[in-house]
Design a protein around this motif. Structure first.
Motif, PDB file in Angstrom:
ATOM      1  N   ARG A 151       0.844  -1.193   0.000  1.00 43.77           N
ATOM      2  CA  ARG A 151       0.000   0.000   0.000  1.00 43.77           C
ATOM      3  C   ARG A 151       0.881   1.245   0.000  1.00 43.77           C
ATOM      4  O   ARG A 151       1.661   1.464   0.937  1.00 43.77           O
ATOM      5  CB  ARG A 151      -0.938  -0.006   1.212  1.00 43.77           C
ATOM      6  N   MET A 152       0.727   2.072  -1.028  1.00 41.70           N
ATOM      7  CA  MET A 152       1.590   3.239  -1.171  1.00 41.70           C
ATOM      8  C   MET A 152       1.428   4.221  -0.021  1.00 41.70           C
ATOM      9  O   MET A 152       2.373   4.929   0.342  1.00 41.70           O
ATOM     10  CB  MET A 152       1.320   3.938  -2.498  1.00 41.70           C
ATOM     11  N   GLU A 153       0.237   4.278   0.574  1.00 35.93           N
ATOM     12  CA  GLU A 153       0.050   5.211   1.692  1.00 35.93           C
ATOM     13  C   GLU A 153       0.960   4.847   2.867  1.00 35.93           C
ATOM     14  O   GLU A 153       1.416   5.731   3.607  1.00 35.93           O
ATOM     15  CB  GLU A 153      -1.408   5.261   2.135  1.00 35.93           C
ATOM     16  N   ASP A 154       1.249   3.555   3.049  1.00 35.79           N
ATOM     17  CA  ASP A 154       2.188   3.149   4.089  1.00 35.79           C
ATOM     18  C   ASP A 154       3.597   3.636   3.766  1.00 35.79           C
ATOM     19  O   ASP A 154       4.320   4.133   4.641  1.00 35.79           O
ATOM     20  CB  ASP A 154       2.186   1.619   4.244  1.00 35.79           C
ATOM     21  N   LEU A 155       3.994   3.477   2.517  1.00 38.96           N
ATOM     22  CA  LEU A 155       5.339   3.897   2.130  1.00 38.96           C
ATOM     23  C   LEU A 155       5.504   5.404   2.292  1.00 38.96           C
ATOM     24  O   LEU A 155       6.529   5.889   2.796  1.00 38.96           O
ATOM     25  CB  LEU A 155       5.618   3.478   0.685  1.00 38.96           C
ATOM     26  N   GLU A 156       4.502   6.170   1.864  1.00 40.03           N
ATOM     27  CA  GLU A 156       4.593   7.628   2.001  1.00 40.03           C
ATOM     28  C   GLU A 156       4.629   8.038   3.474  1.00 40.03           C
ATOM     29  O   GLU A 156       5.361   8.958   3.852  1.00 40.03           O
ATOM     30  CB  GLU A 156       3.409   8.288   1.290  1.00 40.03           C
ATOM     31  N   GLU A 157       3.847   7.358   4.322  1.00 38.41           N
ATOM     32  CA  GLU A 157       3.870   7.685   5.746  1.00 38.41           C
ATOM     33  C   GLU A 157       5.236   7.360   6.356  1.00 38.41           C
ATOM     34  O   GLU A 157       5.771   8.138   7.158  1.00 38.41           O
ATOM     35  CB  GLU A 157       2.768   6.932   6.501  1.00 38.41           C
ATOM     36  N   ALA A 158       5.806   6.228   5.944  1.00 36.76           N
ATOM     37  CA  ALA A 158       7.129   5.864   6.455  1.00 36.76           C
ATOM     38  C   ALA A 158       8.164   6.929   6.084  1.00 36.76           C
ATOM     39  O   ALA A 158       9.018   7.302   6.912  1.00 36.76           O
ATOM     40  CB  ALA A 158       7.547   4.499   5.910  1.00 36.76           C
ATOM     41  N   LEU A 159       8.089   7.426   4.855  1.00 38.00           N
ATOM     42  CA  LEU A 159       9.016   8.483   4.443  1.00 38.00           C
ATOM     43  C   LEU A 159       8.829   9.747   5.280  1.00 38.00           C
ATOM     44  O   LEU A 159       9.806  10.366   5.733  1.00 38.00           O
ATOM     45  CB  LEU A 159       8.807   8.811   2.953  1.00 38.00           C
ATOM     46  N   THR A 160       7.581  10.130   5.491  1.00 33.28           N
ATOM     47  CA  THR A 160       7.305  11.327   6.287  1.00 33.28           C
ATOM     48  C   THR A 160       7.857  11.181   7.702  1.00 33.28           C
ATOM     49  O   THR A 160       8.482  12.108   8.251  1.00 33.28           O
ATOM     50  CB  THR A 160       5.792  11.585   6.336  1.00 33.28           C
ATOM     51  N   LEU A 161       7.642  10.026   8.311  1.00 35.20           N
ATOM     52  CA  LEU A 161       8.126   9.783   9.673  1.00 35.20           C
ATOM     53  C   LEU A 161       9.647   9.797   9.729  1.00 35.20           C
ATOM     54  O   LEU A 161      10.249  10.359  10.661  1.00 35.20           O
ATOM     55  CB  LEU A 161       7.588   8.443  10.174  1.00 35.20           C
ATOM     56  N   HIS A 162      10.303   9.169   8.743  1.00 33.03           N
ATOM     57  CA  HIS A 162      11.773   9.161   8.731  1.00 33.03           C
ATOM     58  C   HIS A 162      12.333  10.574   8.552  1.00 33.03           C
ATOM     59  O   HIS A 162      13.348  10.930   9.162  1.00 33.03           O
ATOM     60  CB  HIS A 162      12.280   8.252   7.617  1.00 33.03           C
ATOM     61  N   ARG A 163      11.694  11.370   7.708  1.00 35.65           N
ATOM     62  CA  ARG A 163      12.180  12.744   7.518  1.00 35.65           C
ATOM     63  C   ARG A 163      12.027  13.551   8.806  1.00 35.65           C
ATOM     64  O   ARG A 163      12.906  14.350   9.161  1.00 35.65           O
ATOM     65  CB  ARG A 163      11.430  13.416   6.366  1.00 35.65           C
ATOM     66  N   GLU A 164      10.907  13.356   9.526  1.00 36.42           N
ATOM     67  CA  GLU A 164      10.724  14.065  10.791  1.00 36.42           C
ATOM     68  C   GLU A 164      11.749  13.610  11.826  1.00 36.42           C
ATOM     69  O   GLU A 164      12.313  14.433  12.560  1.00 36.42           O
ATOM     70  CB  GLU A 164       9.310  13.840  11.323  1.00 36.42           C
ATOM     71  N   ALA A 165      12.024  12.311  11.850  1.00 30.20           N
ATOM     72  CA  ALA A 165      13.028  11.805  12.793  1.00 30.20           C
ATOM     73  C   ALA A 165      14.404  12.383  12.477  1.00 30.20           C
ATOM     74  O   ALA A 165      15.150  12.781  13.392  1.00 30.20           O
ATOM     75  CB  ALA A 165      13.068  10.279  12.732  1.00 30.20           C
ATOM     76  N   HIS A 178      22.039   6.734  11.671  1.00 34.31           N
ATOM     77  CA  HIS A 178      20.985   5.709  11.688  1.00 34.31           C
ATOM     78  C   HIS A 178      19.740   6.201  10.951  1.00 34.31           C
ATOM     79  O   HIS A 178      19.174   5.496  10.105  1.00 34.31           O
ATOM     80  CB  HIS A 178      20.647   5.368  13.142  1.00 34.31           C
ATOM     81  N   SER A 179      19.314   7.425  11.260  1.00 31.09           N
ATOM     82  CA  SER A 179      18.128   7.984  10.608  1.00 31.09           C
ATOM     83  C   SER A 179      18.377   8.221   9.121  1.00 31.09           C
ATOM     84  O   SER A 179      17.488   8.000   8.290  1.00 31.09           O
ATOM     85  CB  SER A 179      17.728   9.307  11.277  1.00 31.09           C
ATOM     86  N   LEU A 180      19.575   8.656   8.798  1.00 34.76           N
ATOM     87  CA  LEU A 180      19.902   8.910   7.397  1.00 34.76           C
ATOM     88  C   LEU A 180      19.833   7.611   6.590  1.00 34.76           C
ATOM     89  O   LEU A 180      19.306   7.574   5.470  1.00 34.76           O
ATOM     90  CB  LEU A 180      21.308   9.514   7.310  1.00 34.76           C
ATOM     91  N   GLY A 181      20.346   6.535   7.172  1.00 36.58           N
ATOM     92  CA  GLY A 181      20.306   5.242   6.491  1.00 36.58           C
ATOM     93  C   GLY A 181      18.890   4.727   6.314  1.00 36.58           C
ATOM     94  O   GLY A 181      18.535   4.189   5.253  1.00 36.58           O
ATOM     95  N   ASN A 182      18.054   4.910   7.340  1.00 38.40           N
ATOM     96  CA  ASN A 182      16.660   4.479   7.230  1.00 38.40           C
ATOM     97  C   ASN A 182      15.931   5.244   6.131  1.00 38.40           C
ATOM     98  O   ASN A 182      15.155   4.671   5.356  1.00 38.40           O
ATOM     99  CB  ASN A 182      15.937   4.684   8.566  1.00 38.40           C
ATOM    100  N   LEU A 183      16.169   6.545   6.091  1.00 36.68           N
ATOM    101  CA  LEU A 183      15.530   7.361   5.059  1.00 36.68           C
ATOM    102  C   LEU A 183      16.001   6.934   3.674  1.00 36.68           C
ATOM    103  O   LEU A 183      15.203   6.837   2.731  1.00 36.68           O
ATOM    104  CB  LEU A 183      15.838   8.842   5.301  1.00 36.68           C
TER     105      LEU A 183
END
Length: 966
Positions: A151-165, A178-183
């Motif tokens: 589901r693309m909405e999950d992927l977009e949410e994951a990106l948003t959360l990683h950018r905020e982190a 760590h955060s940079l690698g996850n993003l």
């Protein structure tokens, strides 16, 4: 309790497994002594869980992980919803349950982890010092759910959360890397879904930075190498740059060398290297790579328990490798084993898993192979059903969807060939069209589909053939745009087999369809692509400026920036993790997208709808204003000459006896004759000239005579494919009392029809001078003893001649002189570039310094009109992989604006320089007091060559001189 904590602290600092085991023993014993209502019991349970989790990460024993979940659940139960420390224990439990999901693949664990992570995040509002941890944990769990459900909405949410982190963990923060690698990993995942190059570029940038922050010896060093290798491998799959693949393989090898057998994720490292070796096998065909790949995948599979969630991926990769070996060697045991692996994978996958589509496709491929081997129609039907299932389980916007469409189309084509049902044929072509125009698949994959589509449409005389070829031309252009510079673009053309014959096959299809004008347009669109692209950056914008000055200025700026990028030049690379090549590629993509948007706006301006579009035949026909243009097309399907005449529609001259393999043989014979240092080359060259006369030139000359083209008229030859390296201009029967082509017409060459139109339009402003300013560049010496005589003869023409010799003729001086003079004569050594570097062809100047083809391309020469290249190999290259790109010194000078160029097809004899230059310039300047016209240069060369023939100069020494341009 204090002893357990102390031993655990020592483990945390020193990493000794014995300390972890000892701490667990103390924690377990102390737990029995702590009352259930003791205020420190939750923190003790948390410490106990951390110790057990540390042991789990070392040995991956599931009983340890189950105990971590239990301990974390007990700790959370002691903290009601309003307890200030509840977010900590929610996070710990979510992490443990998430880890269990990654081990067992149970969706209820993943959903539970997401629930706990979300609750923890709500209890850590902006400003909370631990908010970034909850953001990070929730992002990774949602990313896993995307990988399960797509589901693309999950992927977009994951990106948003990683950018905020990441925003909460700036550079210098202990968790920044760590955060940079996850993003980076999440961006790479979105690239695989949507195909946006900016996602891949951003992921590459971040992964390089992460690696730089983890030196050798760091616990995460191997993980960083793996992630960077994976991004480079992905970019190879998208752009086809072999350097990316080799770099990825290097990183994967290094990962394996750093860890012992059985280390954490050893199986993943084995599979990564195996997949990369498979890609190299597909690219280079090395059986050793394939065998090593199979060994690696077997070793990886053996490390996965039967219920491990990653076993499915390992089964699939090993099955694919065995399928590749079956295709190569035909071993039935490989086929059977692959089937077993695919079926096991399908049985292990949940029905809604995103990898189900891949497994269905693999099983369908095997069914189609069984049909090909056994002729069993049921197997073919099973294959078609399997491909339809693969499409049904794959999101339509996923890049893989393109491949599944192509596979289904191929299977339906096979059924049509078996049953002859017209509805199958129509469906197959519709599927090919959909695959070639898929929005997120790579341009290279789509190009492969489009060429296959065109070939089949041509074979079955289907109405979609012209559309298929047009689509292929568009995709070929897209593939070139994705290469960072002109040399890598040439390398792509040289190594992409399917695109080499695209223009010739398209033209022959158009001729079969009685669309001769379209055939000429196709040849213009599919040849000299590199020069065409560069010429687009130098297109005059005066007319546009009169209508929209701002738009013209913006386009001019973009043209200048793009030309500077695609040509090798010094440019400033900002400090950062990207290599210069990667920075160029990123800038090229960004500028190209902006350029295309500006071009779209230009075409919306009234009167500019066809701006930089492929020239229509009505425009191309104007090239024949001063004499016929003969385009010679050779393809596997048919060969023809097309005569462009100013007063007639294009005239088709079929050449039924001209075959591709015969031309290749003539090229080899000519090379052998020229390299024969003992015998008489002329004896071997004359049969070649006769062959060209009989099969190519004579039918054209006969048709020209019927058209009433007077003898002594000029002709412009536009050969294709390997004909580009053969001396059509010198062909003839070479029999007593029979005339050869030079005795009938005066020949010139052009790389494309458009090039001739440009040469005539690039006129120098009206000058009152009767004679041009002529620059002579010479390097006399022991190896060129006749150059001084050649130069002296030219210098006697008058004071309009400027001579630069020896140390006064270095690279910078010559380039500056070219800007000041409209005519130039080179008398020096000419050199071909290395086999795989045709753009490094050069003139040898003082002290062995070189003026290269690339130097000439980058020059801006406002006064250029005529060039005489009295140097070896100046009008041809030995680039047999891309002969239609015309990458040689004469072509470079034409690109710079020289309307006419005389050059040589191979190494010239030094003593011929004075003779041919004297005869040539005597004719050019035969009328003192009259204005000199460079258009006389073709006739002057023809007469100079005749003079050489009368003097008994051997044939191989005079047929090498050719005229190119207006």
């Amino acid at each position: 309790m204090n002893v357990a904590a102390a031993v655990w602290l020592r483990f945390s600092r020193l990493g000794k497994n014995t300390d972890a085991d000892e701490a667990i023993i103390y924690y377990r014993e102390a737990l029995t002594l702590i009352p259930l209502d003791h205020p420190r019991r939750p923190s003790f349970l948390s410490g106990f869980a951390a110790a057990v989790h540390a042991r789990f990460t070392q040995f991956e024993e599931m009983e340890d992980l189950e105990e971590v979940v239990t301990l974390s659940q007990q700790a959370l139960s002691l903290h009601p919803p309003d307890h200030p420390e509840r977010p900590i224990y929610l996070y710990n439990l979510a992490t443990a349950v998430h880890t269990r999901f990654r081990q067992l693949g149970r969706m209820k664990d993943l959903e539970r982890a997401i629930t706990h992570f979300r609750e923890a995040l709500t209890l850590r509002p902006p400003g909370d010092p631990h908010r970034s941890h909850s953001l990070d944990g929730l992002a990774k769990a949602i990313w896993d759910r995307f990988n399960q459900q797509g589901r693309m909405e999950d992927l977009e949410e994951a990106l948003t959360l990683h950018r905020e982190a990441l925003a909460l963990r700036p550079h210098g923060h202990p968790d920044y890397a760590h955060s940079l690698g996850n993003l980076a990993n999440t961006l790479c995942t979105r690239f695989h879904q949507l195909g946006k190059m900016e996602d891949l570029e951003e992921a590459l940038t971040y992964n390089r930075e992460v690696l730089a922050l983890h030196p050798v010896g760091h616990p995460d060093y191997s993980k960083c190498l793996t992630n960077l290798g994976s991004v480079l491998f992905t970019r190879f799959q998208q752009l086809g740059n072999i350097e990316d693949l080799e770099s990825g393989i290097t990183y994967y090898h290094k990962v394996l060398s750093l860890g012992p057998v059985g280390f954490l994720d050893h199986s993943g490292a084995l599979n990564n290297l195996g997949n990369a070796l498979h890609a190299r096998f597909c690219q280079l065909g090395s059986v050793e790579d394939l065998e090593e790949e199979i060994t690696l995948h077997r070793e990886a599979l053996a490390l996965f328990p039967l219920d491990h969630p990653n076993r499915v991926n390992s089964l699939g990769t090993l099955g694919n490798a065995l399928m590749a070996r079956f295709s190569l060697l035909g071993g039935v045991e490989d086929l059977r084993e692959a089937i077993a692996f695919y079926e096991e994978a399908l049985a292990l996958l949940p029905h809604d898993h995103p990898d189900v589509s891949n497994v269905f496709s693999n099983i369908a491929r095997i069914a189609c192979i069984f049909f090909n081997v056994l002729g069993d129609i049921e197997s073919l039907e099973k294959g078609i059903d399997g491909f339809r299932e693969a499409l049904a389980f794959c999101p339509r916007d996923h890049p893989r969807y393109c491949g599944f469409l192509g596979n289904l189309s191929d299977a339906i084509f096979t059924r049509f060939e078996h049953s002859g049902k017209p509805e199958d044929l129509e469906e197959a072509f519709v599927l090919h069209d959909q695959a070639a125009n898929h929005p997120t698949a790579s341009s290279k994959d789509r190009l492969d589909v489009a060429i296959k589509w065109a070939y089949k449409a041509r074979f079955y005389h289907h109405s979609s053939a012209m559309h298929a070829y047009s689509t292929a031309f568009h995709l070929l252009d897209r593939c070139l745009i994705s290469r960072p510079d002109i040399e890598s673009q040439q390398k792509f053309l040289a190594t992409t087999h399917l695109s080499k014959t695209l223009a010739f096959d398209a033209a022959s299809a158009a001729i079969d369809a009685q669309q001769v004008e379209t055939a000429v347009e196709f040849l213009e669109r599919g040849r000299a692509l590199l020069w065409s692209k560069m010429n687009g950056y130098r297109r005059p914008l005066d007319a546009l400026r009169l209508v929209d000055a701002d738009l013209a200025d913006r386009l001019l700026k973009l043209n200048t920036q793009l030309e500077r990028l695609v040509l090798p030049s010094e440019f400033e690379v900002p400090n950062g993790p990207l290599t210069p090549s990667e920075f160029k590629l990123q800038r090229l993509r960004i500028l190209s997208e902006e350029w295309e948007e500006v071009i779209k706006r230009v075409r919306e301006v009234e009167g500019f709808s066809d701006f930089l579009q492929g020239a229509p035949f009505t425009t191309l026909q104007a090239a024949a204003a001063e004499g016929p243009v003969i385009v010679v097309n050779v393809s596997q399907f048919r060969s023809d000459a097309i005569i462009l005449h100013i007063n007639h529609p294009p005239i088709l001259v079929p050449l039924p006896d001209l075959q591709l393999e015969d031309i290749a043989s003539l090229v080899d014979q000519l090379a052998s004759a020229r390299n024969d240092a003992v015998g008489d080359p002329s004896k071997h060259i004359v049969p070649i000239l006769r062959d060209l006369w009989d099969n190519v030139v004579s039918p054209v000359v006969d048709r020209l005579a019927k058209l009433g083209v007077p003898e002594k008229s000029r002709l412009w030859w536009c050969p294709t494919s390997m004909l580009c390296g053969l001396p059509l201009h010198a062909s003839g029967p070479y029999q007593r009392n029979q005339r050869n082509l030079p005795d009938i017409y005066t020949s010139s060459y052009i790389p494309t029809v458009s090039a001739l139109i440009r040469a005539r339009s690039d006129t120098i402003g009206s000058s009152a001078e009767l004679v041009p300013k002529l620059l002579v560049i010479g390097q006399p010496g022991e190896s060129l003893p006749s150059v001084q005589e050649e130069i002296d003869g030219i210098q006697q023409l008058g004071d309009f001649v400027t001579v630069k010799l020896g140390e006064h003729a270095d690279r910078d001086t010559v380039l500056d002189g070219l800007k000041q003079h409209s005519w130039v004569h080179f008398a020096c050594h000419g050199h071909l570039g290395p086999n795989d570097q045709p753009f490094h062809a050069s003139f040898e100047l003082h002290g062995g310094s070189r003026l290269t083809l690339l130097d000439l391309i980058q020059a801006r020469l406002p006064n250029a009109e005529f060039a005489f290249l009295s140097a070896c190999h100046s009008a041809t290259g030995e680039d047999l992989d891309t002969p239609d790109e015309a990458i040689h010194l004469a072509a470079a000078l034409q690109f710079c604006g020289f309307r006419s160029v005389i050059g040589t097809l191979w190494a010239m004899d030094d003593k011929d320089g004075p003779t041919i230059s004297k005869e040539f310039y005597n004719h050019i300047f035969r009328h003192p007091g009259r204005k000199v016209d460079s258009r006389d240069s073709a006739e002057a060369l023809n007469l100079a060559v005749k003079a050489m023939r009368k003097r008994g100069v051997p044939l191989e020494r005079w047929i090498m001189f050719v005229h190119t341009g207006a």
